[in-house]
Scaffold this active site. Structure first.
Site, PDB file in Angstrom:
ATOM      1  N   LYS A 276       6.601  -6.611  10.627  1.00 55.37           N
ATOM      2  CA  LYS A 276       6.187  -6.013   9.348  1.00 55.37           C
ATOM      3  C   LYS A 276       7.409  -5.316   8.833  1.00 55.37           C
ATOM      4  O   LYS A 276       7.393  -4.949   7.536  1.00 55.37           O
ATOM      5  CB  LYS A 276       5.113  -5.009  10.037  1.00 55.37           C
ATOM      6  CG  LYS A 276       4.354  -3.963   8.811  1.00 55.37           C
ATOM      7  CD  LYS A 276       3.576  -3.249   9.236  1.00 55.37           C
ATOM      8  CE  LYS A 276       2.537  -2.387   8.163  1.00 55.37           C
ATOM      9  NZ  LYS A 276       3.730  -1.565   7.781  1.00 55.37           N
TER      10      LYS A 276
ATOM     11  N   THR B  52       4.036   1.461  -0.799  1.00 57.05           N
ATOM     12  CA  THR B  52       4.801   1.680  -2.176  1.00 57.05           C
ATOM     13  C   THR B  52       3.823   2.117  -3.304  1.00 57.05           C
ATOM     14  O   THR B  52       4.216   2.878  -4.051  1.00 57.05           O
ATOM     15  CB  THR B  52       5.233   0.137  -2.431  1.00 57.05           C
ATOM     16  OG1 THR B  52       6.096  -0.525  -1.339  1.00 57.05           O
ATOM     17  CG2 THR B  52       6.102   0.150  -3.679  1.00 57.05           C
TER      18      THR B  52
ATOM     19  N   ARG C 135       2.065   8.302   6.805  1.00 54.49           N
ATOM     20  CA  ARG C 135       2.210   8.119   8.332  1.00 54.49           C
ATOM     21  C   ARG C 135       3.850   7.905   8.622  1.00 54.49           C
ATOM     22  O   ARG C 135       4.744   7.446   7.652  1.00 54.49           O
ATOM     23  CB  ARG C 135       1.542   7.281   9.024  1.00 54.49           C
ATOM     24  CG  ARG C 135       0.095   7.402   8.858  1.00 54.49           C
ATOM     25  CD  ARG C 135      -0.721   6.178   9.360  1.00 54.49           C
ATOM     26  NE  ARG C 135      -0.593   4.956   8.486  1.00 54.49           N
ATOM     27  CZ  ARG C 135      -0.886   3.576   8.875  1.00 54.49           C
ATOM     28  NH1 ARG C 135      -1.116   3.426  10.191  1.00 54.49           N
ATOM     29  NH2 ARG C 135      -0.432   2.733   8.038  1.00 54.49           N
TER      30      ARG C 135
ATOM     31  N   ALA D  72      -3.706   1.364  12.444  1.00 62.10           N
ATOM     32  CA  ALA D  72      -4.847   1.199  11.854  1.00 62.10           C
ATOM     33  C   ALA D  72      -5.768   0.257  12.652  1.00 62.10           C
ATOM     34  O   ALA D  72      -6.804   0.372  12.742  1.00 62.10           O
ATOM     35  CB  ALA D  72      -4.878   1.093  10.658  1.00 62.10           C
TER      36      ALA D  72
ATOM     37  N   TRP E 121       7.194  -0.902  -8.163  1.00 64.50           N
ATOM     38  CA  TRP E 121       8.440  -1.413  -7.231  1.00 64.50           C
ATOM     39  C   TRP E 121       9.585  -1.707  -8.200  1.00 64.50           C
ATOM     40  O   TRP E 121      10.713  -1.180  -7.798  1.00 64.50           O
ATOM     41  CB  TRP E 121       7.941  -2.744  -6.698  1.00 64.50           C
ATOM     42  CG  TRP E 121       8.883  -3.208  -5.676  1.00 64.50           C
ATOM     43  CD1 TRP E 121       8.922  -3.227  -4.353  1.00 64.50           C
ATOM     44  CD2 TRP E 121      10.258  -4.153  -6.022  1.00 64.50           C
ATOM     45  NE1 TRP E 121      10.045  -3.630  -3.535  1.00 64.50           N
ATOM     46  CE2 TRP E 121      10.852  -4.343  -4.601  1.00 64.50           C
ATOM     47  CE3 TRP E 121      10.646  -4.604  -7.017  1.00 64.50           C
ATOM     48  CZ2 TRP E 121      12.074  -4.935  -4.387  1.00 64.50           C
ATOM     49  CZ3 TRP E 121      11.962  -5.345  -6.863  1.00 64.50           C
ATOM     50  CH2 TRP E 121      12.694  -5.324  -5.817  1.00 64.50           C
TER      51      TRP E 121
ATOM     52  N   LYS F 122       0.781  -1.300  -0.030  1.00 66.23           N
ATOM     53  CA  LYS F 122       0.041  -0.083  -0.035  1.00 66.23           C
ATOM     54  C   LYS F 122       0.667   1.275  -0.096  1.00 66.23           C
ATOM     55  O   LYS F 122       0.589   2.231  -0.813  1.00 66.23           O
ATOM     56  CB  LYS F 122      -0.909  -0.078   1.071  1.00 66.23           C
ATOM     57  CG  LYS F 122      -1.835   1.223   1.334  1.00 66.23           C
ATOM     58  CD  LYS F 122      -3.016   0.975   2.054  1.00 66.23           C
ATOM     59  CE  LYS F 122      -2.599   0.017   3.420  1.00 66.23           C
ATOM     60  NZ  LYS F 122      -1.755   0.640   4.305  1.00 66.23           N
TER      61      LYS F 122
ATOM     62  N   PHE G 147      -3.596  -0.489   7.030  1.00 64.66           N
ATOM     63  CA  PHE G 147      -4.148  -1.846   6.776  1.00 64.66           C
ATOM     64  C   PHE G 147      -5.346  -1.945   5.589  1.00 64.66           C
ATOM     65  O   PHE G 147      -5.241  -1.201   4.658  1.00 64.66           O
ATOM     66  CB  PHE G 147      -4.492  -2.305   8.110  1.00 64.66           C
ATOM     67  CG  PHE G 147      -3.418  -2.753   8.993  1.00 64.66           C
ATOM     68  CD1 PHE G 147      -2.534  -3.396   8.745  1.00 64.66           C
ATOM     69  CD2 PHE G 147      -3.458  -2.198  10.204  1.00 64.66           C
ATOM     70  CE1 PHE G 147      -1.309  -3.760   9.468  1.00 64.66           C
ATOM     71  CE2 PHE G 147      -2.444  -2.311  10.985  1.00 64.66           C
ATOM     72  CZ  PHE G 147      -1.243  -3.342  10.609  1.00 64.66           C
TER      73      PHE G 147
ATOM     74  N   PHE H 136       3.956  -8.654  -9.003  1.00 65.32           N
ATOM     75  CA  PHE H 136       5.082  -9.582  -8.483  1.00 65.32           C
ATOM     76  C   PHE H 136       5.768 -10.266  -9.682  1.00 65.32           C
ATOM     77  O   PHE H 136       4.635 -10.662 -10.759  1.00 65.32           O
ATOM     78  CB  PHE H 136       4.938 -10.376  -7.431  1.00 65.32           C
ATOM     79  CG  PHE H 136       4.838  -9.712  -6.029  1.00 65.32           C
ATOM     80  CD1 PHE H 136       5.455 -10.097  -5.126  1.00 65.32           C
ATOM     81  CD2 PHE H 136       3.879  -8.716  -5.870  1.00 65.32           C
ATOM     82  CE1 PHE H 136       5.709  -9.453  -4.004  1.00 65.32           C
ATOM     83  CE2 PHE H 136       3.803  -8.130  -4.385  1.00 65.32           C
ATOM     84  CZ  PHE H 136       4.552  -8.536  -3.680  1.00 65.32           C
TER      85      PHE H 136
END
Length: 556
Positions: free
Chosen positions: A106, A74, A95, A274, A411, A72, A302, A383
């Site tokens: 994480k 990224t 954030r 969150a 990415w 998210k 999230f 991916f």
């Protein structure tokens, strides 16, 4: 393949003061640099923007997270870079990461690959000291409360009914419940206490929802410390704490400016979780960005059932902000996990599992469109293991429910890999929408909780013991207008993190209710969610290192 930190280290950063002046005409006197590449923005500059029109606000959210990753942050960074690439004036609002997940499981929260905000080591570690200031301000109130009890307790605080815990910005399960004040009279009054993580602090929530220092001080004064023995409430203002607390936060309240790998400006400011808090960056940063840019891309933590719901029902309700469009991030890998595939089998093509797991994306998508009235585009975070058949199936499934899916390669390619999403977002925000809150202000608190559980989570209902029900009824008489901040596992629509996909008919069980009088919302703690997380068996901290030249490795 280069790691995130290696990619970030290869970037050519521009001095932040130079970049801010070049891109947005911000004079150097309005920036307080923290080194060369991060700076605090002055309130004088923020006030000078007052009469400018607002830009368009794009909210990035996601499906329910899995260990496979969704990306998210990224995507938020990549989309901001892409909007600038196609000639739009865009800013990003994120954030600040907490040290807890950074050293836990994480990892950090500065994006990844070619879509990062930098300097990522600083952002993921101590940054500009905001979290330290929030933790100290929070714990100052704890110290003042215990000191008041020690010196005669004129407010008659009942040590058995203290509502204010201490905080630390680290996952440390041993601090969840403690006994303090041992060792005799000189060391204070013995009592039970505990710690939450800083990002669950009400001080964090207040700082992220106010507009200026004066409002911050007023709301800090409303924080509930505990109860007197006659049942009366004792607030921070009764301890004369709000002035000193606000003084500690005089710099933390000012937005932080950094840049992306493509030298686009980004605000990184505030960081409530969150799943246990409201999951949005500061209102100050978001509102400032909207005055500066034509497009502002922000994220909510999230899945959309947590971050997006709280962004809308708490942040937007309290600040007047209104999103113009939503980007829902998903990955083939994560949807296959929602369809029952184990993490070690995600490299294999599995169309059946992808179709089964699509139910999670579909519910989030329908919630955004039907419950909140907002246009939504699905961003497929690509991916290398994704097969053409899987991408085609996912795109077709999204089209079948009336949506559009765009494959994004930020990415690997940065902003260039997400220009198609940027153009789709520009189209979405150009049309009016039917934005609405999930519930009205005057709905009873219990019915607000039921509305979230049944309409967003697919639950059959809500359960709570008689003590919790009585507490909610009492709060309803004085705080009915407060929104609800659900503290629930991020991994599922249900309270059970193992229920992937889109479960229905489950019961949302309320374990605890905490009124946040300063932040002006009601925290409803469900299932086994913890406001002080613990570290995993093999924490990320074990893989983080620094060499004799000060080069950090292992951050991600």
């Amino acid at each position: 393949m280069l790691s995130d930190i290696e990619i970030a280290r290869q970037a050519t950063l521009r001095p932040i003061v130079e970049l801010a002046q070049d891109r947005f005409g911000i004079a150097p006197q309005h920036l307080d640099p923290y080194g060369h590449y991060k700076a605090k923005l002055s309130f004088d500059y923020i006030k000078s923007l007052h009469d400018r029109p607002d830009g368009k606000l794009i909210l990035v959210t996601a499906i329910s997270p899995t260990p496979a990753g969704e990306g998210k942050t990224t995507t938020t960074v990549g989309l901001g870079d892409a909007l600038n690439r196609i000639g739009k004036k865009a800013l990003i609002c994120l954030r600040e990461p907490s040290l807890g997940p950074c050293f836990g499981i994480k990892g950090g929260a500065a994006g990844g690959g070619r879509a990062q905000v930098v300097p990522m080591e600083d952002i993921n570690l101590h940054f500009t000291g905001d979290f330290h200031a929030i933790g100290v301000a929070h714990n100052l109130l704890s110290a003042l409360a215990d000191n008041h009890i020690h010196h005669g307790n004129a407010l008659d605080l009942d040590v058995r009914q203290m509502a204010w815990k201490r905080v630390i910005d680290m996952n440390d399960r041993n601090l969840r419940q403690i006994v303090e004040g041992l060792g005799g009279r000189v060391n204070g009054v013995p009592r039970e206490d505990g710690f939450d993580i800083v990002v669950a602090s009400e001080v964090m929530a207040i700082l992220c929802l106010v507009n200026d220092l004066g409002e911050l001080k007023r709301q800090l004064g409303k924080v509930l410390v505990g109860y007197a023995r006659d049942g009366g409430k004792v607030f921070a203002r009764d301890l004369k704490a709000q002035g000193a607390m606000a003084a500690l936060l005089k710099d933390a309240i000012r937005p932080n400016l950094v840049q992306t790998l493509e030298n686009n400006l980004a605000f990184v400011h505030g960081g409530p979780f969150a799943n246990i808090a409201h999951g949005c960056n500061t209102a100050i940063a978001t509102k400032t960005a909207l005055k500066m840019a034509d497009y502002v891309v922000t994220e909510a933590g999230f899945g959309a059932d947590l971050g997006a719901e709280k962004f809308i029902d708490i942040k937007c309700r309290k600040t007047g902000l209104r999103p113009d469009a939503v980007v829902l991030v998903a990955t083939v890998r994560a949807l296959k996990m929602h369809g029952g595939v184990s993490k070690d089998a995600l490299q294999e093509e599995n169309l059946a599992a992808l179709e089964a797991g699509f139910t999670n994306l579909e519910r989030h998508f329908r919630n955004i469109r039907e419950q909140f009235g907002l246009p939504c585009v699905v961003a497929i975070n690509h991916f290398v293991s994704d097969t053409e058949a899987e991408i085609c199936l996912l795109t077709e499934k999204v089209a079948a429910i009336g949506g559009k899916a765009v494959v994004c390669r930020h990415w690997a390619e940065g902003g260039a890999g997400v220009e198609a999403l940027a153009r789709e977002v520009v189209n979405l925000v150009s049309a009016p929408n039917q934005f609405r809150f999930l519930y009205e202000d005057d709905l009873p608190l219990w019915e607000k909780i039921e509305t979230i559980a049944t309409r967003l989570y697919g639950a059959a209902g809500v359960s709570a013991d008689s003590r919790i029900r009585r507490q909610i009824e009492a709060l309803d008489r004085e705080c009915r207008h407060f929104p609800i901040c659900m503290a629930k596992t991020q991994y599922s629509f249900a309270c059970d993190p193992e229920l992937r996909g889109a479960p229905t008919g489950h019961t949302v069980t309320i374990r605890e209710v905490r009124p946040a009088y300063g932040a002006e919302f009601i925290v409803v703690i469900c299932g086994n969610i913890m406001t002080m997380p613990g570290l995993p068996k093999s924490p990320a901290a074990e893989r983080i290192d620094i060499d004799e030249n000060g080069q950090i490795s292992g951050l991600f």
